[in-house]
Design a protein around this motif. Structure first.
Motif, PDB file in Angstrom:
ATOM      1  N   GLN A   1      11.359   7.518  -4.431  1.00 35.80           N
ATOM      2  CA  GLN A   1      10.125   7.303  -3.681  1.00 35.80           C
ATOM      3  C   GLN A   1       9.759   5.843  -3.464  1.00 35.80           C
ATOM      4  OE1 GLN A   1       6.778   9.902  -4.525  1.00 35.80           O
ATOM      5  NE2 GLN A   1       7.992  10.987  -6.055  1.00 35.80           N
ATOM      6  N   CYS A   2      10.506   4.904  -4.088  1.00 36.73           N
ATOM      7  CA  CYS A   2      10.099   3.498  -4.019  1.00 36.73           C
ATOM      8  C   CYS A   2      11.236   2.612  -3.526  1.00 36.73           C
ATOM      9  CB  CYS A   2       9.616   3.026  -5.389  1.00 36.73           C
ATOM     10  SG  CYS A   2      10.917   2.823  -6.620  1.00 36.73           S
ATOM     11  N   ALA A   3      10.952   1.323  -3.404  1.00 40.19           N
ATOM     12  CA  ALA A   3      11.943   0.368  -2.903  1.00 40.19           C
ATOM     13  C   ALA A   3      12.850  -0.169  -3.995  1.00 40.19           C
ATOM     14  CB  ALA A   3      11.234  -0.798  -2.218  1.00 40.19           C
ATOM     15  N   GLY A   4      12.537   0.117  -5.260  1.00 37.46           N
ATOM     16  CA  GLY A   4      13.410  -0.333  -6.337  1.00 37.46           C
ATOM     17  C   GLY A   4      12.669  -0.508  -7.638  1.00 37.46           C
ATOM     18  N   VAL A   5      13.435  -0.572  -8.727  1.00 37.96           N
ATOM     19  CA  VAL A   5      12.904  -0.790 -10.070  1.00 37.96           C
ATOM     20  C   VAL A   5      13.727  -1.886 -10.725  1.00 37.96           C
ATOM     21  CG1 VAL A   5      12.556   0.211 -12.365  1.00 37.96           C
ATOM     22  CG2 VAL A   5      12.075   1.587 -10.329  1.00 37.96           C
TER      23      VAL A   5
ATOM     24  N   VAL B   1       3.418  -8.812 -11.942  1.00 35.68           N
ATOM     25  CA  VAL B   1       2.532  -7.904 -11.216  1.00 35.68           C
ATOM     26  C   VAL B   1       1.252  -8.637 -10.841  1.00 35.68           C
ATOM     27  CG1 VAL B   1       1.200  -5.761 -11.325  1.00 35.68           C
ATOM     28  CG2 VAL B   1       3.476  -5.863 -12.374  1.00 35.68           C
ATOM     29  N   ALA B   2       0.693  -9.394 -11.772  1.00 41.30           N
ATOM     30  CA  ALA B   2      -0.545 -10.124 -11.511  1.00 41.30           C
ATOM     31  C   ALA B   2      -0.393 -11.119 -10.363  1.00 41.30           C
ATOM     32  CB  ALA B   2      -1.001 -10.845 -12.780  1.00 41.30           C
ATOM     33  N   SER B   3       0.800 -11.673 -10.204  1.00 42.18           N
ATOM     34  CA  SER B   3       1.015 -12.692  -9.168  1.00 42.18           C
ATOM     35  C   SER B   3       1.641 -12.132  -7.896  1.00 42.18           C
ATOM     36  CB  SER B   3       1.899 -13.813  -9.719  1.00 42.18           C
ATOM     37  OG  SER B   3       3.142 -13.304 -10.166  1.00 42.18           O
ATOM     38  N   GLY B   4       1.831 -10.811  -7.821  1.00 42.67           N
ATOM     39  CA  GLY B   4       2.324 -10.194  -6.596  1.00 42.67           C
ATOM     40  C   GLY B   4       3.820 -10.160  -6.437  1.00 42.67           C
ATOM     41  N   ARG B   5       4.567 -10.565  -7.444  1.00 41.65           N
ATOM     42  CA  ARG B   5       6.028 -10.519  -7.347  1.00 41.65           C
ATOM     43  C   ARG B   5       6.552  -9.093  -7.551  1.00 41.65           C
ATOM     44  NH1 ARG B   5       7.308 -16.030 -10.878  1.00 41.65           N
ATOM     45  NH2 ARG B   5       6.315 -17.456  -9.404  1.00 41.65           N
ATOM     46  N   LEU B   6       5.886  -8.350  -8.409  1.00 41.85           N
ATOM     47  CA  LEU B   6       6.127  -6.924  -8.570  1.00 41.85           C
ATOM     48  C   LEU B   6       4.860  -6.189  -8.157  1.00 41.85           C
ATOM     49  CD1 LEU B   6       7.819  -6.842 -12.106  1.00 41.85           C
ATOM     50  CD2 LEU B   6       8.961  -6.439  -9.915  1.00 41.85           C
ATOM     51  N   ASP B   7       5.023  -4.953  -7.702  1.00 40.62           N
ATOM     52  CA  ASP B   7       3.862  -4.173  -7.278  1.00 40.62           C
ATOM     53  C   ASP B   7       3.294  -3.313  -8.396  1.00 40.62           C
ATOM     54  OD1 ASP B   7       3.825  -4.914  -4.429  1.00 40.62           O
ATOM     55  OD2 ASP B   7       5.794  -3.940  -4.413  1.00 40.62           O
ATOM     56  N   GLY B   8       4.050  -3.122  -9.460  1.00 37.78           N
ATOM     57  CA  GLY B   8       3.575  -2.330 -10.579  1.00 37.78           C
ATOM     58  C   GLY B   8       4.568  -2.382 -11.721  1.00 37.78           C
ATOM     59  N   PHE B   9       4.161  -1.781 -12.835  1.00 35.66           N
ATOM     60  CA  PHE B   9       4.978  -1.805 -14.048  1.00 35.66           C
ATOM     61  C   PHE B   9       4.552  -0.641 -14.921  1.00 35.66           C
ATOM     62  CE2 PHE B   9       5.488  -2.892 -18.531  1.00 35.66           C
ATOM     63  CZ  PHE B   9       6.798  -3.354 -18.584  1.00 35.66           C
ATOM     64  N   TRP B  10       5.510  -0.103 -15.684  1.00 32.55           N
ATOM     65  CA  TRP B  10       5.155   0.879 -16.720  1.00 32.55           C
ATOM     66  C   TRP B  10       6.129   0.766 -17.880  1.00 32.55           C
ATOM     67  CZ3 TRP B  10       9.030   2.109 -13.480  1.00 32.55           C
ATOM     68  CH2 TRP B  10      10.021   3.006 -13.903  1.00 32.55           C
TER      69      TRP B  10
ATOM     70  N   ALA C   1       0.804  -1.224   0.000  1.00 31.22           N
ATOM     71  CA  ALA C   1       0.000   0.000   0.000  1.00 31.22           C
ATOM     72  C   ALA C   1       0.833   1.269   0.000  1.00 31.22           C
ATOM     73  CB  ALA C   1      -0.939   0.008   1.208  1.00 31.22           C
ATOM     74  N   ARG C   2       2.125   1.179   0.361  1.00 33.42           N
ATOM     75  CA  ARG C   2       2.979   2.369   0.439  1.00 33.42           C
ATOM     76  C   ARG C   2       3.976   2.377  -0.714  1.00 33.42           C
ATOM     77  NH1 ARG C   2       6.545   2.530   3.779  1.00 33.42           N
ATOM     78  NH2 ARG C   2       6.755   4.795   3.977  1.00 33.42           N
ATOM     79  N   LEU C   3       4.100   3.514  -1.368  1.00 33.95           N
ATOM     80  CA  LEU C   3       5.045   3.642  -2.462  1.00 33.95           C
ATOM     81  C   LEU C   3       6.471   3.327  -2.011  1.00 33.95           C
ATOM     82  CD1 LEU C   3       4.656   4.446  -5.448  1.00 33.95           C
ATOM     83  CD2 LEU C   3       5.318   6.775  -4.824  1.00 33.95           C
ATOM     84  N   GLY C   4       6.814   3.699  -0.790  1.00 32.99           N
ATOM     85  CA  GLY C   4       8.160   3.456  -0.284  1.00 32.99           C
ATOM     86  C   GLY C   4       8.497   1.991  -0.101  1.00 32.99           C
ATOM     87  N   ASP C   5       7.478   1.126  -0.052  1.00 37.73           N
ATOM     88  CA  ASP C   5       7.692  -0.317   0.100  1.00 37.73           C
ATOM     89  C   ASP C   5       7.613  -1.061  -1.225  1.00 37.73           C
ATOM     90  OD1 ASP C   5       7.807   0.031   2.879  1.00 37.73           O
ATOM     91  OD2 ASP C   5       5.640  -0.234   3.086  1.00 37.73           O
ATOM     92  N   ALA C   6       7.323  -0.363  -2.288  1.00 37.77           N
ATOM     93  CA  ALA C   6       6.939  -1.016  -3.541  1.00 37.77           C
ATOM     94  C   ALA C   6       8.130  -1.274  -4.462  1.00 37.77           C
ATOM     95  CB  ALA C   6       5.904  -0.165  -4.264  1.00 37.77           C
ATOM     96  N   LEU C   7       8.053  -2.412  -5.158  1.00 38.55           N
ATOM     97  CA  LEU C   7       9.044  -2.810  -6.157  1.00 38.55           C
ATOM     98  C   LEU C   7       8.362  -2.813  -7.520  1.00 38.55           C
ATOM     99  CD1 LEU C   7      11.931  -3.937  -6.685  1.00 38.55           C
ATOM    100  CD2 LEU C   7      10.934  -6.227  -6.467  1.00 38.55           C
ATOM    101  N   PHE C   8       8.930  -2.078  -8.463  1.00 44.22           N
ATOM    102  CA  PHE C   8       8.316  -1.912  -9.774  1.00 44.22           C
ATOM    103  C   PHE C   8       9.174  -2.517 -10.877  1.00 44.22           C
ATOM    104  CE2 PHE C   8       6.711   1.692  -7.253  1.00 44.22           C
ATOM    105  CZ  PHE C   8       5.350   1.424  -7.342  1.00 44.22           C
ATOM    106  N   GLY C   9       8.522  -2.825 -11.982  1.00 47.64           N
ATOM    107  CA  GLY C   9       9.207  -3.273 -13.183  1.00 47.64           C
ATOM    108  C   GLY C   9       9.027  -2.273 -14.297  1.00 47.64           C
ATOM    109  N   THR C  10       9.926  -2.304 -15.265  1.00 50.12           N
ATOM    110  CA  THR C  10       9.828  -1.440 -16.432  1.00 50.12           C
ATOM    111  C   THR C  10      10.633  -2.036 -17.568  1.00 50.12           C
ATOM    112  OG1 THR C  10       9.957   0.861 -17.179  1.00 50.12           O
ATOM    113  CG2 THR C  10      11.828   0.028 -15.905  1.00 50.12           C
TER     114      THR C  10
END
Length: 260
Positions: A178-182, A195-204, A146-155
């Motif tokens: 602002q995040c935990a990593g990309v 992302v769908a399986s919860g391994r990443l929190d988001g993607f762009w 729920a927090r951006l600071g805890d989130a791991l994203f893909g790109t």
């Protein structure tokens, strides 16, 4: 004999294409490789997998249309298979075990089915519209971060002469503090499945092709992700640009990327 349903068909042919790719993976140093543009390659493995997928799908669904990365478009009917026979070709050729087969079905302009098969890990992500998403037959959903600071994203970072390199660098400059990593892992279909399986929190990523994202978009929506284009009213199917994250994270994530 009962006709194979669309999901069973997609799962079967994805597995078959995966075995073709695994055979080429074992002898990848011997593959013939051509360059489409800087950093964008195609090999015998891509072509062999797509040839099999097209033949199998045409045999099973002869009236359906087709869009494949290597063989292009065919047919004009409302039902269309959208296929990437080997998403992550560069990884494949370099011996990096992060690549996949991606198969989607579109009906009257709406994506209804998605399968992303990872032959190396023997993981198969699948979803049909309205029926949820699965990994090897077990239900999956997005993470609860729920927090951006805890989130791991893909790109996917642009390469070669792509015109949007500077724009993507600016995205990363805004997001990283602002995040935990990309992570940039090199296979968009798998990134969306993660992302769908919860391994990443988001993607762009900007300017992807339909075969890169079609199956993943079905997975995301069925797993509970929020999905938009660069602008709120845009659909990634139309623009090739996707922003996705868990519902709790999406407003802050999208606002950061959009510079709001």
């Amino acid at each position: 004999m009962t006709q194979e349903n669309d999901l069973s068909l997609a799962l079967r042919v994805a597995q078959e294409a995966g075995e073709i790719l695994r055979a080429h993976w074992a002898t990848r140093a011997q593959l013939r490789v051509t360059t489409k543009r800087a950093g964008d390659f195609v090999s015998q493995a891509d072509r062999a997998a797509e040839d099999h997928l097209r033949a199998a799908l045409v045999l099973a669904r002869p009236t359906d249309s087709w869009l494949g990365e290597e063989t292009g478009a065919a047919g004009t009917t409302a039902r269309r298979w959208i296929v990437d026979p080997l998403d992550g070709t560069t990884n494949f050729l370099r011996g990096i075990g992060h690549w996949a087969v991606s198969i989607a079905l579109e009906d009257a302009g709406e994506l209804t089915l998605g399968v992303v098969h990872d032959p190396v890990r023997r993981e198969t992500f699948a979803a049909t519209r309205g029926a949820g998403a699965t990994l090897n037959g077990q239900p999956i959903q997005v993470a609860e971060t729920a927090r951006l600071g805890d989130a791991l994203f893909g790109t996917g970072i642009p390469f070669g002469g792509m015109a949007h390199i500077d724009a993507h660098a600016a995205d990363i400059a805004r997001l990283m503090p602002q995040c935990a990593g990309v992570r940039r892992m090199g296979a968009a279909a798998l990134d969306l499945a993660y992302v769908a399986s919860g391994r990443l929190d988001g993607f762009w990523e900007r300017r992807l092709q339909p075969w890169d994202i079609a199956a993943g978009l079905v997975l995301l929506r069925e797993a509970g992700a929020q999905v938009e284009g660069w602008h709120m009213a845009e659909r990634p199917e139309a623009t090739g640009t996707v922003i996705t994250a868990t519902p709790a994270l999406f407003p802050a994530f999208a606002a950061c990327l959009r510079g709001q």
